[in-house]
Design a protein around this motif. Structure first.
Motif, PDB file in Angstrom:
ATOM      1  N   UNK A 277      65.016  68.912  78.253  1.00  0.00           N
ATOM      2  CA  UNK A 277      66.304  68.943  77.421  1.00  0.00           C
ATOM      3  C   UNK A 277      66.011  69.000  75.914  1.00  0.00           C
ATOM      4  N   UNK A 278      66.791  69.615  75.139  1.00  0.00           N
ATOM      5  CA  UNK A 278      66.794  69.593  73.661  1.00  0.00           C
ATOM      6  C   UNK A 278      68.053  69.191  73.037  1.00  0.00           C
ATOM      7  N   UNK A 279      68.359  68.962  71.820  1.00  0.00           N
ATOM      8  CA  UNK A 279      69.619  68.447  71.554  1.00  0.00           C
ATOM      9  C   UNK A 279      70.297  69.645  70.717  1.00  0.00           C
ATOM     10  N   UNK A 280      71.504  69.903  71.210  1.00  0.00           N
ATOM     11  CA  UNK A 280      72.184  71.265  70.848  1.00  0.00           C
ATOM     12  C   UNK A 280      73.537  70.723  70.371  1.00  0.00           C
ATOM     13  N   UNK A 281      73.885  70.856  68.991  1.00  0.00           N
ATOM     14  CA  UNK A 281      75.412  70.511  68.599  1.00  0.00           C
ATOM     15  C   UNK A 281      76.423  71.321  68.958  1.00  0.00           C
ATOM     16  N   UNK A 282      75.895  72.590  69.026  1.00  0.00           N
ATOM     17  CA  UNK A 282      76.992  73.727  69.282  1.00  0.00           C
ATOM     18  C   UNK A 282      77.669  73.487  70.596  1.00  0.00           C
ATOM     19  N   UNK A 283      77.228  72.848  71.434  1.00  0.00           N
ATOM     20  CA  UNK A 283      77.816  72.732  72.777  1.00  0.00           C
ATOM     21  C   UNK A 283      78.327  71.077  73.031  1.00  0.00           C
ATOM     22  N   UNK A 284      78.357  70.502  71.792  1.00  0.00           N
ATOM     23  CA  UNK A 284      78.531  69.082  72.198  1.00  0.00           C
ATOM     24  C   UNK A 284      80.360  69.179  71.864  1.00  0.00           C
ATOM     25  N   UNK A 285      80.913  67.977  72.133  1.00  0.00           N
ATOM     26  CA  UNK A 285      82.314  67.707  72.152  1.00  0.00           C
ATOM     27  C   UNK A 285      82.616  67.344  70.781  1.00  0.00           C
ATOM     28  N   UNK A 286      82.031  66.598  70.082  1.00  0.00           N
ATOM     29  CA  UNK A 286      82.600  66.084  68.769  1.00  0.00           C
ATOM     30  C   UNK A 286      82.171  66.886  67.418  1.00  0.00           C
ATOM     31  N   UNK A 287      81.500  68.102  67.869  1.00  0.00           N
ATOM     32  CA  UNK A 287      81.233  69.022  66.982  1.00  0.00           C
ATOM     33  C   UNK A 287      82.370  69.128  65.882  1.00  0.00           C
ATOM     34  N   UNK A 288      81.914  69.487  64.726  1.00  0.00           N
ATOM     35  CA  UNK A 288      82.929  70.181  63.705  1.00  0.00           C
ATOM     36  C   UNK A 288      83.147  71.688  64.040  1.00  0.00           C
ATOM     37  N   UNK A 289      83.045  72.367  62.638  1.00  0.00           N
ATOM     38  CA  UNK A 289      83.132  73.815  62.915  1.00  0.00           C
ATOM     39  C   UNK A 289      82.016  74.542  63.577  1.00  0.00           C
ATOM     40  N   UNK A 290      82.178  75.392  64.557  1.00  0.00           N
ATOM     41  CA  UNK A 290      81.422  75.850  65.669  1.00  0.00           C
ATOM     42  C   UNK A 290      81.150  77.448  65.015  1.00  0.00           C
ATOM     43  N   UNK A 291      79.645  77.618  64.677  1.00  0.00           N
ATOM     44  CA  UNK A 291      79.588  79.142  64.348  1.00  0.00           C
ATOM     45  C   UNK A 291      78.138  79.112  64.500  1.00  0.00           C
ATOM     46  N   UNK A 292      77.432  80.369  64.278  1.00  0.00           N
ATOM     47  CA  UNK A 292      76.058  80.514  64.247  1.00  0.00           C
ATOM     48  C   UNK A 292      75.207  79.609  63.770  1.00  0.00           C
ATOM     49  N   UNK A 293      75.702  79.479  62.434  1.00  0.00           N
ATOM     50  CA  UNK A 293      74.906  78.222  61.469  1.00  0.00           C
ATOM     51  C   UNK A 293      74.722  77.028  62.575  1.00  0.00           C
ATOM     52  N   UNK A 294      75.726  76.609  63.051  1.00  0.00           N
ATOM     53  CA  UNK A 294      75.841  75.296  63.774  1.00  0.00           C
ATOM     54  C   UNK A 294      74.628  75.410  65.087  1.00  0.00           C
ATOM     55  N   UNK A 295      74.759  76.678  65.725  1.00  0.00           N
ATOM     56  CA  UNK A 295      73.838  76.983  67.004  1.00  0.00           C
ATOM     57  C   UNK A 295      72.395  76.847  66.467  1.00  0.00           C
TER      58      UNK A 295
END
Ligand SMILES: [Zn+2]
Length: 374
Positions: A277-295
């Motif tokens: 596993x690595x850390x991916x904010x774009x699938x997290x529950x407390x993320x802010x704006x979700x876009x390609x940049x976040x992924x």
């Protein structure tokens, strides 16, 4: 014409425009990603070559063989179990497009749940595509959903009873990493699992690695989860990775947690099964704006705040966790596992070149290792 009729016609035309635009987006998500066989690819097979009942189904995903003439071990790498975890497929793609095997062989499936790439989770605001600017143009890959497309498998039961009689939430019936060891007569997802199990068994994979990402608030992260037969190998690998300043948590696959790769691959074949596993904010529950940049960058001020409050299982600062870091970790860990397998079992040695080190990837960027689209 009365005023009400004019409003009605306007609304109908407006709805038709929205429907047409979304239909194009919907259809666009079904287009295959371009993955280019690099200099080390010796042949490409399909999942249906191992489980013929999948022939003609959307899920019939490609299998890339990187083989040498020198006898050695067989390593199986699975990317894209969860299509909303981009470092998984992208690590597999980098291997396919760059690695040349000089001893043994590496078998790679980059898009394990191809159906999951054909849609996107409603109301998650996920990006649909990831773009990489290379010297010869832009390469595009899909960002999909965690689960099989409901068009292929519907409806979900209220409760999914897995093959071991355990109760899971209904939507888990479409989660590829709950359906192992698969069932040739089971639901769509369980049949994909069966096909993948057949690849591992028929190719007699010595080491099988399933690549994932997880939300930064999920406890199993920057982790290697190993079946008990792979635990010696994984322990040595974690120590070696620590020497490279790459910290990993080592977890033993819990015997009662059924249906997952790190459990069933080991129980239903002779392979040494590992999940990373690595850390991916774009699938997290407390993320802010979700876009390609976040992924792609993992930069998110909500996660920085959460780290300050001690709520995360990975360090998190304003630099985020870029895709280079996440792919770099997967490939560095895979390499250390392969090298140590050769030390523990010399007849299972696999040697290859062409893959950047963690440092090189961080410096050069992921796009630098993508081939030119023909
Ligand atoms: Zn996952």
């Amino acid at each position: 014409m009365k005023k009400n009729e004019k409003i009605a016609i306007f609304l109908l035309v407006f709805a038709a425009i929205i429907i047409t635009a979304s239909a194009f987006e919907f259809i666009d998500q079904w287009k295959d990603d371009v993955i280019i066989g690099g200099p080390g690819v010796t042949r490409i097979a399909q999942l249906s070559d191992y489980f013929p009942e999948l022939k003609g189904e959307y899920c019939d995903t490609a299998i890339y063989f990187l083989e040498s003439d020198e006898p050695g071990g067989t390593v199986f790498v699975l990317g894209g179990t969860h299509p909303n975890e981009p470092s998984s497929m992208l690590s597999a793609v980098l291997l396919i497009e760059n690695a040349v095997v000089t001893r043994g062989r590496i078998i790679v499936i980059p898009q394990a749940n191809l159906s999951g790439y054909s849609h996107n989770d409603p109301q998650e605001a996920s990006p649909r595509k990831l773009h990489f600017k290379t010297a010869s143009g832009v390469r595009v890959f899909r960002y999909g959903s965690r689960a099989t497309n409901p068009i292929h498998q519907w409806p979900d039961p209220d409760i999914y009873i897995n093959q071991f009689g355990q109760s899971l939430s209904g939507s888990e019936t479409r989660n590829l990493n709950r359906g192992y060891p698969g069932d040739p007569k089971g639901n769509y997802t369980e049949r994909i699992c069966y096909g993948i199990m057949e690849v591992i068994r028929k190719e007699a994979a010595d080491l099988s690695v399933d690549l994932h990402e997880a939300s930064p608030e999920y406890p199993v992260i920057n982790a290697i989860v190993a079946h008990e037969r792979a635990i010696d190998l994984a322990s040595i690998a974690v120590l070696d990775l620590q020497m490279e300043d790459l910290n990993y948590n080592l977890e033993i696959s819990p015997p009662s947690f059924r249906g997952l790769t790190h459990r069933e691959w080991g129980d239903y074949s002779d392979t040494m099964a590992i999940l990373m596993e690595t850390a991916n904010a774009s699938q997290g529950r407390i993320r802010g704006r979700t876009d390609e940049a976040l992924a792609l960058t993992g930069k998110d001020k909500m996660y920085v705040k959460a780290a300050e409050l001690g709520r995360l299982y990975v360090p998190y600062d304003e630099n985020g966790h870029p895709i280079e870091e996440r792919v770099g970790r997967h490939l560095a860990a895979l390499n250390v596992l392969i090298v140590n397998m050769g030390m523990l079992f010399p007849e299972k040695t696999v040697e290859y070149y062409g893959i950047p080190s963690y440092g090189e990837l961080m410096e050069q960027g992921y796009a630098n290792y993508l081939l030119a689209a023909q």
